[in-house]
Design a protein around this motif. Structure first.
Motif, short mmCIF file in Angstrom:
data_model
loop_
_atom_site.label_atom_id
_atom_site.label_comp_id
_atom_site.label_asym_id
_atom_site.label_seq_id
_atom_site.Cartn_x
_atom_site.Cartn_y
_atom_site.Cartn_z
N ALA A 86 -0.30 -0.82 -9.87
CA ALA A 86 -0.36 -1.90 -10.85
C ALA A 86 0.73 -1.70 -11.90
O ALA A 86 0.45 -1.47 -13.06
N ASP A 87 1.98 -1.79 -11.46
CA ASP A 87 3.10 -1.47 -12.33
C ASP A 87 3.75 -2.66 -13.01
O ASP A 87 4.71 -2.52 -13.75
N ASN A 88 3.26 -3.86 -12.76
CA ASN A 88 3.74 -5.04 -13.48
C ASN A 88 2.56 -6.00 -13.64
O ASN A 88 1.46 -5.72 -13.16
N LEU A 89 2.77 -7.10 -14.30
CA LEU A 89 1.65 -8.00 -14.58
C LEU A 89 1.07 -8.61 -13.32
O LEU A 89 -0.15 -8.79 -13.23
N VAL A 90 1.89 -8.91 -12.33
CA VAL A 90 1.38 -9.50 -11.09
C VAL A 90 0.45 -8.52 -10.39
O VAL A 90 -0.69 -8.86 -10.02
N THR A 91 0.92 -7.29 -10.18
CA THR A 91 0.10 -6.33 -9.45
C THR A 91 -1.11 -5.89 -10.25
O THR A 91 -2.18 -5.63 -9.70
N ARG A 92 -0.96 -5.80 -11.57
CA ARG A 92 -2.11 -5.45 -12.43
C ARG A 92 -3.15 -6.56 -12.39
O ARG A 92 -4.35 -6.30 -12.26
N ALA A 93 -2.72 -7.83 -12.51
CA ALA A 93 -3.66 -8.95 -12.45
C ALA A 93 -4.35 -9.02 -11.09
O ALA A 93 -5.55 -9.30 -11.01
N ALA A 94 -3.62 -8.72 -10.01
CA ALA A 94 -4.23 -8.69 -8.68
C ALA A 94 -5.27 -7.58 -8.58
O ALA A 94 -6.37 -7.78 -8.04
N ALA A 95 -4.95 -6.40 -9.13
CA ALA A 95 -5.91 -5.29 -9.12
C ALA A 95 -7.16 -5.65 -9.89
O ALA A 95 -8.29 -5.36 -9.46
N VAL A 96 -7.00 -6.31 -11.02
CA VAL A 96 -8.14 -6.75 -11.83
C VAL A 96 -8.94 -7.80 -11.07
O VAL A 96 -10.18 -7.78 -11.06
N THR A 97 -8.25 -8.71 -10.40
CA THR A 97 -8.94 -9.76 -9.63
C THR A 97 -9.80 -9.14 -8.54
O THR A 97 -10.96 -9.54 -8.34
N ILE A 98 -9.27 -8.14 -7.84
CA ILE A 98 -10.05 -7.44 -6.81
C ILE A 98 -11.22 -6.70 -7.45
O ILE A 98 -12.36 -6.79 -6.98
N LYS A 99 -10.95 -5.98 -8.54
CA LYS A 99 -12.00 -5.21 -9.23
C LYS A 99 -13.14 -6.10 -9.70
O LYS A 99 -14.31 -5.74 -9.58
N GLU A 100 -12.79 -7.26 -10.21
CA GLU A 100 -13.80 -8.18 -10.74
C GLU A 100 -14.45 -9.03 -9.65
O GLU A 100 -15.27 -9.89 -9.94
N ARG A 101 -14.06 -8.81 -8.40
CA ARG A 101 -14.62 -9.53 -7.24
C ARG A 101 -14.36 -11.04 -7.32
O ARG A 101 -15.18 -11.85 -6.94
N ARG A 102 -13.17 -11.38 -7.83
CA ARG A 102 -12.76 -12.78 -7.89
C ARG A 102 -11.90 -13.08 -6.67
O ARG A 102 -11.39 -12.19 -6.02
N THR A 103 -11.73 -14.35 -6.38
CA THR A 103 -10.91 -14.75 -5.24
C THR A 103 -9.44 -14.43 -5.49
O THR A 103 -8.88 -14.81 -6.51
N LEU A 104 -8.84 -13.71 -4.54
CA LEU A 104 -7.41 -13.41 -4.58
C LEU A 104 -6.82 -13.92 -3.27
O LEU A 104 -7.24 -13.52 -2.19
N LEU A 105 -5.86 -14.83 -3.37
CA LEU A 105 -5.18 -15.38 -2.22
C LEU A 105 -3.73 -14.90 -2.24
O LEU A 105 -3.04 -15.05 -3.26
N LEU A 106 -3.29 -14.32 -1.14
CA LEU A 106 -1.91 -13.87 -1.00
C LEU A 106 -1.25 -14.66 0.12
O LEU A 106 -1.82 -14.79 1.20
N ALA A 107 -0.05 -15.16 -0.13
CA ALA A 107 0.70 -15.91 0.86
C ALA A 107 1.99 -15.16 1.20
O ALA A 107 3.05 -15.44 0.64
N PRO A 108 1.89 -14.17 2.11
CA PRO A 108 3.09 -13.41 2.49
C PRO A 108 4.15 -14.35 3.04
O PRO A 108 3.85 -15.24 3.82
N ARG A 109 5.41 -14.12 2.64
CA ARG A 109 6.45 -15.11 2.93
C ARG A 109 7.49 -14.67 3.95
O ARG A 109 8.38 -15.44 4.26
N GLU A 110 7.45 -13.46 4.43
CA GLU A 110 8.50 -13.02 5.34
C GLU A 110 8.00 -12.98 6.77
O GLU A 110 6.81 -12.85 7.02
N MET A 111 8.92 -13.09 7.71
CA MET A 111 8.56 -12.91 9.10
C MET A 111 9.77 -12.42 9.85
O MET A 111 10.89 -12.70 9.44
N PRO A 112 9.57 -11.68 10.90
CA PRO A 112 8.27 -11.25 11.41
C PRO A 112 7.66 -10.20 10.49
O PRO A 112 8.36 -9.58 9.68
N PHE A 113 6.36 -10.01 10.63
CA PHE A 113 5.67 -9.00 9.84
C PHE A 113 5.84 -7.64 10.49
O PHE A 113 5.65 -7.50 11.70
N SER A 114 6.19 -6.65 9.69
CA SER A 114 6.32 -5.29 10.22
C SER A 114 4.91 -4.71 10.42
O SER A 114 3.93 -5.21 9.83
#
Length: 175
Positions: A86-114
């Motif tokens: 959680a080294d920036n606001l995006v990753t910290r907010a995502a960590a908090v969202t997971i911790k608080e059991r709120r909905t977190l949606l991620l839309a990975p944008r690259e392909m192919p996926f490694s």
């Protein structure tokens, strides 16, 4: 509903903006832009937080959001979220969202996926995170790029529990 939207990376930032534009008035949006996305996106009317401001309100579990969407989500951001970095606001907010059991949606944008990205997505999915890459639904017979974008954004809104009319849904009589 209060929705925190983060746009990471420059590639695909347009889809993140389409999501913001599609939100009904009943949804209060908040926006976090990575440095790369900030170069691409200039949006008025949405409270935007600097991704480097780790002390901003979305870094706290007491910040009243119902869900968070990272659209698009760079592989770097995905990996950090999966590893609890959680080294920036995006990753910290995502960590908090997971911790608080709120909905977190991620839309990975690259392909192919490694294999590493796929493992990170599986790990996050098992934690309840919604992993929803911007995949076009060709069965809907889109004729323009805009129609395809509306479909993808509509699917994200479905997953966030936000009503919309961005694409035509299947009907019983069509089956």
């Amino acid at each position: 509903m209060r929705l925190l939207v983060a746009i990471t990376g420059a590639s695909g930032a347009q889809l993140g903006m389409r999501l913001l534009e599609a939100l009904p008035e009943s949804v209060t949006p908040y926006l976090i832009l990575s440095d790369s996305a900030r170069e691409v996106v200039r949006h008025e009317g949405v409270r935007a937080f600097d991704a480097d401001d780790i002390a901003a309100a979305p870094a706290s579990g007491s910040f009243p959001i119902d869900a968070m969407a990272v659209t698009p989500c760079s592989m770097n951001t995905l990996a950090k979220i999966a590893c609890g970095i959680a080294d920036n606001l995006v990753t910290r907010a995502a960590a908090v969202t997971i911790k608080e059991r709120r909905t977190l949606l991620l839309a990975p944008r690259e392909m192919p996926f490694s294999p590493i990205a796929l493992e990170n997505m599986l790990k996050l999915s098992r934690l309840g995170v919604v992993v929803a890459p911007p995949v076009m639904g060709y069965y809907a017979k889109h004729e323009t790029v805009e129609e395809m974008e509306r479909f993808v954004v509509g699917k994200w809104l479905d997953l966030l529990g936000i009503e919309h009319e961005l694409y035509r849904r299947w009907r019983i009589e069509e089956v």
